[in-house]
Design a protein around this motif. Structure first.
Motif, PDB file in Angstrom:
ATOM      1  N   UNK A 162     -12.021 -77.897  33.214  1.00  0.00           N
ATOM      2  CA  UNK A 162     -10.873 -78.653  32.589  1.00  0.00           C
ATOM      3  C   UNK A 162     -10.811 -79.558  34.104  1.00  0.00           C
ATOM      4  N   UNK A 163     -10.465 -80.442  34.131  1.00  0.00           N
ATOM      5  CA  UNK A 163     -10.427 -81.571  34.581  1.00  0.00           C
ATOM      6  C   UNK A 163      -9.304 -80.596  36.033  1.00  0.00           C
ATOM      7  N   UNK A 164      -8.556 -81.000  35.204  1.00  0.00           N
ATOM      8  CA  UNK A 164      -7.013 -80.088  36.007  1.00  0.00           C
ATOM      9  C   UNK A 164      -7.343 -79.265  37.306  1.00  0.00           C
ATOM     10  N   UNK A 165      -8.023 -78.333  36.667  1.00  0.00           N
ATOM     11  CA  UNK A 165      -8.345 -76.845  37.964  1.00  0.00           C
ATOM     12  C   UNK A 165      -8.699 -77.189  39.031  1.00  0.00           C
ATOM     13  N   UNK A 166      -9.026 -76.352  40.371  1.00  0.00           N
ATOM     14  CA  UNK A 166      -9.719 -76.485  41.759  1.00  0.00           C
ATOM     15  C   UNK A 166     -11.013 -76.091  41.519  1.00  0.00           C
ATOM     16  N   UNK A 208     -35.667 -72.641  46.526  1.00  0.00           N
ATOM     17  CA  UNK A 208     -34.638 -72.157  46.385  1.00  0.00           C
ATOM     18  C   UNK A 208     -33.359 -72.976  47.646  1.00  0.00           C
ATOM     19  N   UNK A 209     -32.167 -73.201  46.993  1.00  0.00           N
ATOM     20  CA  UNK A 209     -31.374 -73.665  48.177  1.00  0.00           C
ATOM     21  C   UNK A 209     -31.216 -73.179  49.586  1.00  0.00           C
ATOM     22  N   UNK A 210     -31.290 -73.830  50.895  1.00  0.00           N
ATOM     23  CA  UNK A 210     -31.745 -73.183  51.847  1.00  0.00           C
ATOM     24  C   UNK A 210     -30.168 -71.788  52.217  1.00  0.00           C
ATOM     25  N   UNK A 211     -30.438 -71.318  52.746  1.00  0.00           N
ATOM     26  CA  UNK A 211     -28.932 -70.184  52.757  1.00  0.00           C
ATOM     27  C   UNK A 211     -27.594 -70.788  53.848  1.00  0.00           C
ATOM     28  N   UNK A 212     -28.346 -71.963  54.827  1.00  0.00           N
ATOM     29  CA  UNK A 212     -26.917 -72.302  55.757  1.00  0.00           C
ATOM     30  C   UNK A 212     -26.643 -72.937  54.397  1.00  0.00           C
ATOM     31  N   UNK A 213     -27.138 -73.811  53.456  1.00  0.00           N
ATOM     32  CA  UNK A 213     -26.082 -75.041  52.614  1.00  0.00           C
ATOM     33  C   UNK A 213     -25.904 -74.168  51.586  1.00  0.00           C
ATOM     34  N   UNK A 214     -25.542 -72.470  51.294  1.00  0.00           N
ATOM     35  CA  UNK A 214     -25.006 -72.828  49.918  1.00  0.00           C
ATOM     36  C   UNK A 214     -23.109 -72.496  50.544  1.00  0.00           C
ATOM     37  N   UNK A 215     -22.416 -72.445  49.446  1.00  0.00           N
ATOM     38  CA  UNK A 215     -21.821 -72.965  49.658  1.00  0.00           C
ATOM     39  C   UNK A 215     -20.693 -71.410  50.681  1.00  0.00           C
ATOM     40  N   UNK A 216     -20.026 -72.185  51.805  1.00  0.00           N
ATOM     41  CA  UNK A 216     -18.996 -70.882  52.306  1.00  0.00           C
ATOM     42  C   UNK A 216     -17.574 -72.224  53.152  1.00  0.00           C
ATOM     43  N   UNK A 217     -17.260 -71.411  54.020  1.00  0.00           N
ATOM     44  CA  UNK A 217     -16.378 -71.735  54.867  1.00  0.00           C
ATOM     45  C   UNK A 217     -15.566 -70.289  56.033  1.00  0.00           C
ATOM     46  N   UNK A 218     -14.943 -71.041  56.604  1.00  0.00           N
ATOM     47  CA  UNK A 218     -14.351 -69.913  57.913  1.00  0.00           C
ATOM     48  C   UNK A 218     -13.146 -71.247  58.748  1.00  0.00           C
ATOM     49  N   UNK A 219     -12.223 -70.059  58.874  1.00  0.00           N
ATOM     50  CA  UNK A 219     -11.116 -70.537  58.855  1.00  0.00           C
ATOM     51  C   UNK A 219     -10.538 -71.673  58.877  1.00  0.00           C
ATOM     52  N   UNK A 220     -10.832 -72.278  57.287  1.00  0.00           N
ATOM     53  CA  UNK A 220      -9.739 -73.400  56.648  1.00  0.00           C
ATOM     54  C   UNK A 220      -8.843 -73.582  57.339  1.00  0.00           C
ATOM     55  N   UNK A 221      -8.410 -75.741  57.596  1.00  0.00           N
ATOM     56  CA  UNK A 221      -6.911 -75.660  58.076  1.00  0.00           C
ATOM     57  C   UNK A 221      -6.047 -75.383  57.023  1.00  0.00           C
ATOM     58  N   UNK A 222      -6.152 -74.821  55.756  1.00  0.00           N
ATOM     59  CA  UNK A 222      -5.128 -74.234  55.360  1.00  0.00           C
ATOM     60  C   UNK A 222      -4.206 -73.150  55.176  1.00  0.00           C
ATOM     61  N   UNK A 223      -5.200 -72.387  55.980  1.00  0.00           N
ATOM     62  CA  UNK A 223      -4.903 -70.777  56.458  1.00  0.00           C
ATOM     63  C   UNK A 223      -5.325 -70.007  55.249  1.00  0.00           C
ATOM     64  N   UNK A 224      -6.282 -70.488  54.005  1.00  0.00           N
ATOM     65  CA  UNK A 224      -6.534 -69.384  53.521  1.00  0.00           C
ATOM     66  C   UNK A 224      -7.674 -70.131  52.233  1.00  0.00           C
ATOM     67  N   UNK A 225      -8.447 -68.973  51.951  1.00  0.00           N
ATOM     68  CA  UNK A 225      -9.360 -69.088  50.460  1.00  0.00           C
ATOM     69  C   UNK A 225      -9.179 -68.356  49.176  1.00  0.00           C
ATOM     70  N   UNK A 226      -9.670 -68.433  48.829  1.00  0.00           N
ATOM     71  CA  UNK A 226      -9.304 -67.904  47.328  1.00  0.00           C
ATOM     72  C   UNK A 226     -10.658 -68.119  46.601  1.00  0.00           C
ATOM     73  N   UNK A 227     -10.843 -67.274  45.018  1.00  0.00           N
ATOM     74  CA  UNK A 227     -11.610 -67.430  44.231  1.00  0.00           C
ATOM     75  C   UNK A 227     -11.595 -66.834  42.571  1.00  0.00           C
ATOM     76  N   UNK A 228     -11.598 -67.150  42.189  1.00  0.00           N
ATOM     77  CA  UNK A 228     -11.470 -66.210  40.770  1.00  0.00           C
ATOM     78  C   UNK A 228     -12.029 -66.411  39.202  1.00  0.00           C
ATOM     79  N   UNK A 229     -13.389 -66.311  40.011  1.00  0.00           N
ATOM     80  CA  UNK A 229     -14.797 -67.172  38.663  1.00  0.00           C
ATOM     81  C   UNK A 229     -14.401 -68.708  38.233  1.00  0.00           C
ATOM     82  N   UNK A 230     -13.656 -69.185  39.122  1.00  0.00           N
ATOM     83  CA  UNK A 230     -14.021 -70.369  39.012  1.00  0.00           C
ATOM     84  C   UNK A 230     -14.744 -71.889  39.717  1.00  0.00           C
ATOM     85  N   UNK A 231     -15.010 -72.522  38.889  1.00  0.00           N
ATOM     86  CA  UNK A 231     -16.332 -73.572  40.122  1.00  0.00           C
ATOM     87  C   UNK A 231     -16.170 -73.615  41.612  1.00  0.00           C
ATOM     88  N   UNK A 232     -17.385 -72.981  41.737  1.00  0.00           N
ATOM     89  CA  UNK A 232     -16.793 -72.973  43.364  1.00  0.00           C
ATOM     90  C   UNK A 232     -16.850 -74.897  43.911  1.00  0.00           C
TER      91      UNK A 232
END
Length: 789
Positions: free
Chosen positions: A205-209, A459-483
């Motif tokens: 769904x387009x409305x989901x993050x 294979x996708x290079x490991x360093x280009x796999x999705x990841x994040x450190x200390x995001x400015x928003x102050x949080x990170x979450x996953x719920x089996x949703x689109x990454x």
């Protein structure tokens, strides 16, 4: 219950109780044992969780194996027999289909390959120590085994390292997704054609993050963390986990939460334990039959996991050159297939010979998935070389982000979304699992193997796999949703869950600037259902049209529609509107898809022991809304209002039959009950001895507190729900909380068999006991293992 069962039940209950009492471990004793170098202390707290202290890692893992066996020996035996394809030896022909699947996929063969490949690695002696601990317990109890062994009449064999490695391989495969979706698409396409079938394929769904929308990312370079502009940052800027920065917390320290959603049975899939030695300390949940901690925290970092729903699996239709299947075409080459026989012993029957064929893609699975006229192979990263056990060991010992990332790199399978926090208040995320780069974009259906253009090229290079450190928003979450958003240059697949849990969590995170543990507790028990509210609005609009359209449904049907239209979207156990939503949705599925597809779009899997649900599971909700809103002519053959009315009429009839007359009686929890079911509990009267429940409960697939029923289970029974909840305070680890359903013990008369059921249902938590002072405060039993002189 039949007359014979009524007569036998008291005798059986008496006998199993006596066997259970004989096999009950004494947690307060000193035991001399061979195979350990020093004294080991096991303190069990008031919830039955062992806190194990040893002077070396080798002794520590020995004791973990011993403790696992004390509390979960039957479950461990089932785990290793599933992974080895040896259930039929105990349960007879009933288990043959499951054994055939497992022998074809070859988890025991893979475990043996792992052992031979890494037998000189320094970690293998620790795994061996773990299995020696299991065997020490088996030797000690002799014939005083848990009652399940006596009911099915067999003595467990000794454990070896390959048993544990095979279990790890099996679990890795179960958490890897993608191939079943291709198979389901193929089945639907064969029935209705590709154009019509494609309209049912899940669409996010387009409305989901997306998880990595407007998040800055980091990579490791020369041992240092360096910011870089990831290719997925161009936009300008089941399971749940989240990690929160210190400045967003009322405690002033980073926090990490996780509640992995898995099938809830008894005993629970997880076993809580706290492992302590001078150079190693970690607490959290483990898998009985395998060492280490899978989710939890150590002295420096915490981590949580959800399934990533990325697609590292493909199906290929092989073109063999002859009926013997000795050779096959691959592009311009002719390659040789590998053949071998798997002998499956069946209790009371003649052995079954499973003929296994391998190509360079993987095993031929045609016969076990219902396509004997095609030769379909499964290419899966989960069936390739793996360092998973090393990755988890390095998670257990990690001290910082660099260590965490290094551990993630070793987790070539399964695909997991791992969130991270440390005691220096860093938070982060990394996607694990090697992801193939395909020569062509992944197709919707199995590939023709004879065309080399469908091969994996890298294979996708490991360093280009999705990841994040200390995001400015102050949080990170996953719920089996689109990454990632659509600008990400690599293909991660298209099998995400629909994202409504993520949408709900995002709204909660954005609702305030600072969070408390009370917020996290309420979020892990949140029953607001976004798509359910969409259905309520659909019927609200329908009612407005009814006022001018002249249709005259019965008073009961009209009241039911009004109740659904007025529903607030909270799918609690006492919700009537929520109950109507769930039943109406199922009736819409039957009306729209039933004539041509039956239950296929519900997401029902094809093996009760291994694959209970397919990857269509959870996507029917939005598929129906999309088709109704667009009035798609391929699928919507009637006037939409007629479909809505007839679905409600059928729902009312169903609820009157199941729950009695009177709309106010139709509470969701009366249909939706969770049962904690035992492996032997499907047989009467054993269900009344080993099973727990059923308990009314709110929620569904799309609520943050997920409690999803398996398609075909009539709304209740064994549910997918939070198999463990943790809330970790990185500023004060002793302030952390957790809770798991069921209990620690697999002994059905033990206090610790079901002592956590009620607290789990209520959303209560217990201390995640950590410090020596807490161990002394909450400790209830003390066992010592001494080297036998």
């Amino acid at each position: 219950m039949g007359i014979l069962q009524q007569i036998l039940k008291p005798l059986l209950k008496y006998t199993t109780t006596r066997w259970a009492r004989q096999s009950m471990p004494n947690y307060d004793e000193k035991i001399p044992l061979k195979g350990i170098d020093g004294k080991i202390e096991i303190v069990r707290d008031e919830w039955g969780v062992p806190h194990i202290q040893a002077q070396s890692q080798k002794d520590l893992f020995f004791a973990q194996g011993f403790a696992h066996a004390q509390d979960r020996l039957w479950q461990m035996e089932v785990n290793r027999r599933v992974a080895a394809g040896r259930l039929s030896e105990v349960f007879g022909e009933l288990a043959l289909d499951t054994d055939r699947i497992v022998r074809t996929l070859g988890f025991r063969r893979l475990g043996l390959q792992d052992y031979n490949r890494y037998k000189n690695n320094e970690l293998l002696p620790l795994v061996e120590a773990y299995t020696k601990g299991i065997n020490a317990y088996i030797d000690r109890v002799g014939k005083k085994l848990p009652p399940e062994f006596k009911l099915v009449r067999f003595q467990p064999e000794k454990w070896d390292v390959v048993d544990s490695l095979s279990i790890a391989r099996f679990l890795s495969f179960q958490m890897s997704l993608g191939w079943m979706h291709e198979l389901e698409r193929l089945k639907i396409t064969e029935k209705v054609g590709l154009d019509k079938a494609s309209k049912l394929f899940p669409q996010y769904p387009k409305e989901n993050p997306a998880a990595l929308d407007q998040i800055e990312t980091y990579k490791i370079e020369d041992g240092r963390m360096q910011a870089f502009d990831g290719p997925f940052l161009n936009k300008g800027g089941a399971s749940n986990n989240w990690t929160i920065a210190a400045d967003r917390m009322s405690t002033g320290s980073a926090a990490l939460c996780n509640d992995p959603h898995l099938l809830i049975n008894v005993p629970n899939i997880w076993y809580e334990n706290h492992l302590i030695s001078p150079d190693f300390e970690v607490t959290g949940v483990s898998i009985p039959g395998a060492p280490l901690v899978m989710i939890g925290h150590n002295r420096k970092i915490a981590w949580g996991a959800t399934l990533a729903y990325t697609d590292a699996q493909d199906l290929y239709v092989e073109q063999f050159t002859g009926d013997s299947c000795k050779q096959y075409n691959s592009g311009e080459r002719i390659l040789k297939a590998t053949h071998f026989d798997e002998v499956i012993k069946i209790k009371g029957k003649k052995d079954h010979i499973e003929k296994v064929i391998y190509t360079h893609h993987g095993p031929v699975i045609s016969d076990i998935v219902g396509y004997p006229n095609k030769k379909i192979t499964l290419c899966s990263q989960a069936l390739k070389d793996s360092e998973m056990i090393f990755g988890f060991y390095h998670l257990n010992t990690a001290e910082n982000w660099d260590d965490f990332v290094g551990a993630c790199e070793q987790l070539s399978s399964p695909p997991l979304s791992l969130v991270f926090a440390d005691t220096n208040d860093n938070i982060g995320y990394y996607l694990t699992g090697k992801m193939p780069i395909r020569q062509n974009t992944k197709g919707l259906l199995p590939h023709e193997s004879k065309y080399a253009k469908h091969e994996w090229k890298s294979y996708i290079p490991f360093e280009k796999m999705p990841h994040a450190l200390n995001p400015k928003k102050g949080y990170f979450y996953t719920c089996n949703h689109k990454l990632v958003d659509d600008n990400y240059p690599y293909d991660l697949g298209h099998i995400w869950m629909d994202g409504f849990r993520a949408n709900r969590l995002k709204s909660l995170l954005e609702s305030k600037e600072q969070y408390s543990f009370d917020d996290f507790k309420s979020w892990q028990m949140d029953f607001y259902c976004i798509p359910g509210k969409k259905y309520a609005d659909l019927y609200k609009s329908f009612l407005e049209r009814l006022e001018t359209g002249g249709q005259k449904p019965s008073k009961t049907v009209l009241l039911a529609m009004q109740t659904l239209a007025d529903w607030d979207g909270y799918l609690t156990a006492d919700s009537v509107g929520g109950c109507l939503y769930q039943v109406v949705k199922q009736e819409l599925i039957d009306r729209i898809f039933g004539p041509e597809l039956g239950n296929q779009v519900r997401g029902k899997g094809w093996d009760e022991a291994i694959f209970r649900q397919s990857e269509f599971w959870g996507h029917d909700t939005m598929t129906i809304l999309r088709l109704l809103e667009t009035k798609d002519s391929d699928w919507i053959k009637e006037d939409v209002d007629t479909i809505l009315l007839q679905a409600m009429i059928k729902a009312v009839q169903y609820l009157e039959q199941k729950l009695g007359a009177g709309v106010p009686k139709w509470e969701w929890g009366r249909l939706h009950k969770i049962g904690f079911h035992h492996a032997l509990g499907s047989q009467k009267p054993l269900d009344q001895i080993f099973n727990i429940g059923d308990y009314p409960i709110g929620g569904d697939t799309d609520t943050l507190c997920q409690t999803a029923f398996i398609p075909g289970n009539q709304y209740g029974g064994t549910l997918v729900a939070a198999s463990y909840r943790q809330i970790i305070d990185m500023g004060n680890l002793s302030n952390s909380l957790c809770m798991a359903p069921g209990g620690q013990s697999g002994n059905h008369i033990s206090l610790y068999y079901d002592n956590q059921v009620e607290p789990w249902l209520k959303g209560e938590y217990k201390p995640m006991v950590w410090t020596r002072e807490q161990i002394q405060q909450y400790g209830k039993y003390k066992m010592t293992l001494d080297p036998e002189v």
